[in-house]
Every structure is written in structure tokens, then in C-alpha cells.
Scaffold this active site. Sequence first.
Site, PDB file in Angstrom:
ATOM      1  N   HIS A 389      -1.195  -4.385   0.079  1.00 22.75           N
ATOM      2  CA  HIS A 389      -0.754  -3.299  -0.798  1.00 22.75           C
ATOM      3  C   HIS A 389      -1.026  -3.584  -2.276  1.00 22.75           C
ATOM      4  O   HIS A 389      -0.829  -2.706  -3.119  1.00 22.75           O
ATOM      5  CB  HIS A 389       0.739  -3.014  -0.577  1.00 22.75           C
ATOM      6  CG  HIS A 389       1.041  -1.552  -0.471  1.00 22.75           C
ATOM      7  ND1 HIS A 389       0.352  -0.595  -1.184  1.00 22.75           N
ATOM      8  CD2 HIS A 389       1.954  -0.873   0.274  1.00 22.75           C
ATOM      9  CE1 HIS A 389       0.836   0.605  -0.895  1.00 22.75           C
ATOM     10  NE2 HIS A 389       1.810   0.466   0.004  1.00 22.75           N
ATOM     11  N   ASP A 393      -3.915   1.383  -1.208  1.00 21.03           N
ATOM     12  CA  ASP A 393      -2.785   2.299  -1.114  1.00 21.03           C
ATOM     13  C   ASP A 393      -2.960   3.206   0.097  1.00 21.03           C
ATOM     14  O   ASP A 393      -4.035   3.265   0.708  1.00 21.03           O
ATOM     15  CB  ASP A 393      -2.661   3.126  -2.392  1.00 21.03           C
ATOM     16  CG  ASP A 393      -2.311   2.269  -3.595  1.00 21.03           C
ATOM     17  OD1 ASP A 393      -1.434   1.399  -3.460  1.00 21.03           O
ATOM     18  OD2 ASP A 393      -2.917   2.463  -4.663  1.00 21.03           O
TER      19      ASP A 393
END
Length: 419
Positions: A389, A393
Site C-alpha cells: 500500500h 492504491d
Amino acid sequence: MAIEKITMPQLGESVTEGTISKWLVSVGDHVNKYDPLAEVMTDKVNAEVPSSFSGTIKELIAGEDDTLPVGEVICLIEVEGTVPQEEQKTSDKTVEESAPKTADSQSNKSRYSPAVMRLSQEHNINLDAVTGTGAGGRITRKDILAVIEKGGAAEVKETSASTVQPEAPVAAAAPKTQQPASVVSAAGDQEIPVTGVRKAIAANMLRSKHEIPHAWTMVEVDVTNLVSYRDALKTEFKQKEGFNLTYFAFFVKAVAQALKEFPQMNSMWAGDRIVQKKDINVSIAVATDDALFVPVIKQADEKTIKGIAREITELAQKVRTGSLKSEDMQGGTFTVNNTGSFGSVQSMGIINYPQAAILQVESIVKRPVIIDNMIAVRDMVNLCLSLDHRVLDGLVCGRFLARVKEILESTSKENTSVY
């Protein structure tokens, strides 16, 4: 003649140590340059260490099953040919300081590898009381494990600081390998020593989970047409090409094509920047009974489904025969794991550090699906994506998975060629 050192090589990216699994030479053997000296095992590859010189094996510094850091001396070779007198004096001095006298077996015995030192200190074993089975009476890791298994550690007197002279300093930050206090062995329990490969796998997985903020997402794909197409081709393909046309080859090709369209997925975190890799090199997970290897299909986007199927077969064969080379493991940018081969239908993979994502291809199963208000039996598969992350995304990952899904669902005799 000069004495030269052979050191533990770095057999792959992020590899920091290796385990001598088998010596292929003995003291006194003559070797030529590039002759194999030993088989070395790491978390990424099993490989042979070649000689950098022609000459005679003078001493085997490391024993079988010893785990040593990259750059640590594993053996000494007396090199053929003459050297300048000044260099000879330096070499002679080095040998006197670092190598034991061959006539003094006790001197050889007292040269301990870092692995032997760690085990003896953790289990309070007096190395002077241990009989070595290695070259020249050298104490190996196997010898220490044998003492531990016999319960001899508690019976041996405590070793004073002046008794043991380690061959090389052990890093103060080296992690302890003792079992947690909460894990107590009972009668009938089997204690299995952790191999170098298993220890390295554990370290890499721990690093991935500690450093990478994992997130997960999944899509469901209707591969009915793909299954029909592949099943119609597989027999003729095997007869013609000599290897199997697997479902997995279609999945790897679809992923490689989607990576080309979504290059953000082909990236790595580098602290103050994100490195977006140009080459699309797909790592594939191949398991053995006690280890997991991740060889790489280079430039997978440029290969046909047939070419990918061939590489999957060849790389898997190398893993299972122990002939995988370090170059087979290097350069991966994205991993695809065929978890469906074990019957899994949903899983969350740990990212192959330092990559940014791993895709788990689950089992293809027949399920009732509603199509145009009618129920039909379709071949369905789940694709489970683990992502870093910091780099990726949900938006780009969602679009990437949607594209992989579109490619797979449109695979058919009319739309897809395996050549």
C-alpha cells in the site's frame, strides 16, 4: 606457491548467507579453475561453488551443514605457479595466521565456524569435549546437533571465555535461534533442526510482513471458454511440443499483458522513491517438500503462451532436480502463485520482497452462475491480489485486476493463439 581463499558467494539478490550442503572435494584434491567445489543452499537457490583457481585443496574451512555469511572463507587452495617473493612472504604469513598446521589435528579442531559457535553458546556446550567428524577433526554443525539431541548440553561443563577462540567474530545483533520459552518439548515430540533454507525463508517472510503494509483484494473470473479451449488443445499440444499446456500458462500471459498496460503494478518501493521497472519479469512460486523457490520468467510480455508454458515446465524441473541457478532467480518484478494446484479457493499471499504485489491463482471450480436471469454451470476462478500500500492504491489495482479478468474471459479459439 600462493594460498588463495575461496569465499561464500552471493547467490542472488538480497541473499546474505549460504549453507554448505555437500563438499565435492577433499583436502589434497587437485582442481582446475571453474571446477565445482561445493554445493551451497540458500533460500533462493541451490548452486555449485566453482573454483576461482587451479591448484590443490589445502583446507576445508567450513563443514557440511555450516551456514556462513556472504564473503566468509570456506576453503583454502594452494595455487599453481610462482609468485613474487614479496607476495610469497605475505601469503606465508597469512597462512600461518589463519590456517592450522596440518600435523596438529587439535589446532584444526579448534577452528569453529560462526554456526558452530552460535549453537554451542546457546546450548552451553564445551567445544573441547566434542569430537569433530569434519576434515582434520573439525567440529561441524551436525556434531553440535548430535550432542544437543543426546541431551548432553546440560551435562557438559561451562566453557570459559579463554577456552574457545572463534574463527570469525559473531555479530552481536545475530538473532537467537533458541525455541520460545512457551514451546516445551514433551515425550514423543520430534524436534526438527531449522535448515538454512527454512531459516532464510522465515527471515524474508518476516521482513516482508514487517516492512510492507499489505492490503488485499479479489475478483471472480469466468474461465469457461478458456477451459474449453485449453482442453481441446492439450493432447495434440503435448504430442507436438513434448510438454504440457497448463492453465497456469494462460494466467501468466494475461498478467504479463496487463502489467504492460498498468506499469505502476510493476514497481518497487525504494525509500525516497518508487522504481517502476521496465522489464516485465514474472516470478512463479515452485514448492518442494521442504522449501519454496521463486524462479523468474524474463520478459514474459514478449513470450507466447507456448513459450511461457515451456519455461514453467523447465523452471519447475530445475527446482525439483536441484539444478536451479542463481540467474534463474534474479530480476523478478511481479509474482504469480498457482495456489489452486493445492485445491485452494481463496488465499492472501505474502509479497515477494522487494516487489509490490503478488497474485494468487486459485482453483478452477464449477459453480452455478446467473446469466441473463438464467442459472448456468460455469468454470469459475478467484484471483487474489496482495499489494504494497506504499506503492499501490485500490484504484490502479482494481483496474489491473479488471483487465486481467477481461483478458481471461475473452480467451477462446477465435480470439487467442498459443503460438
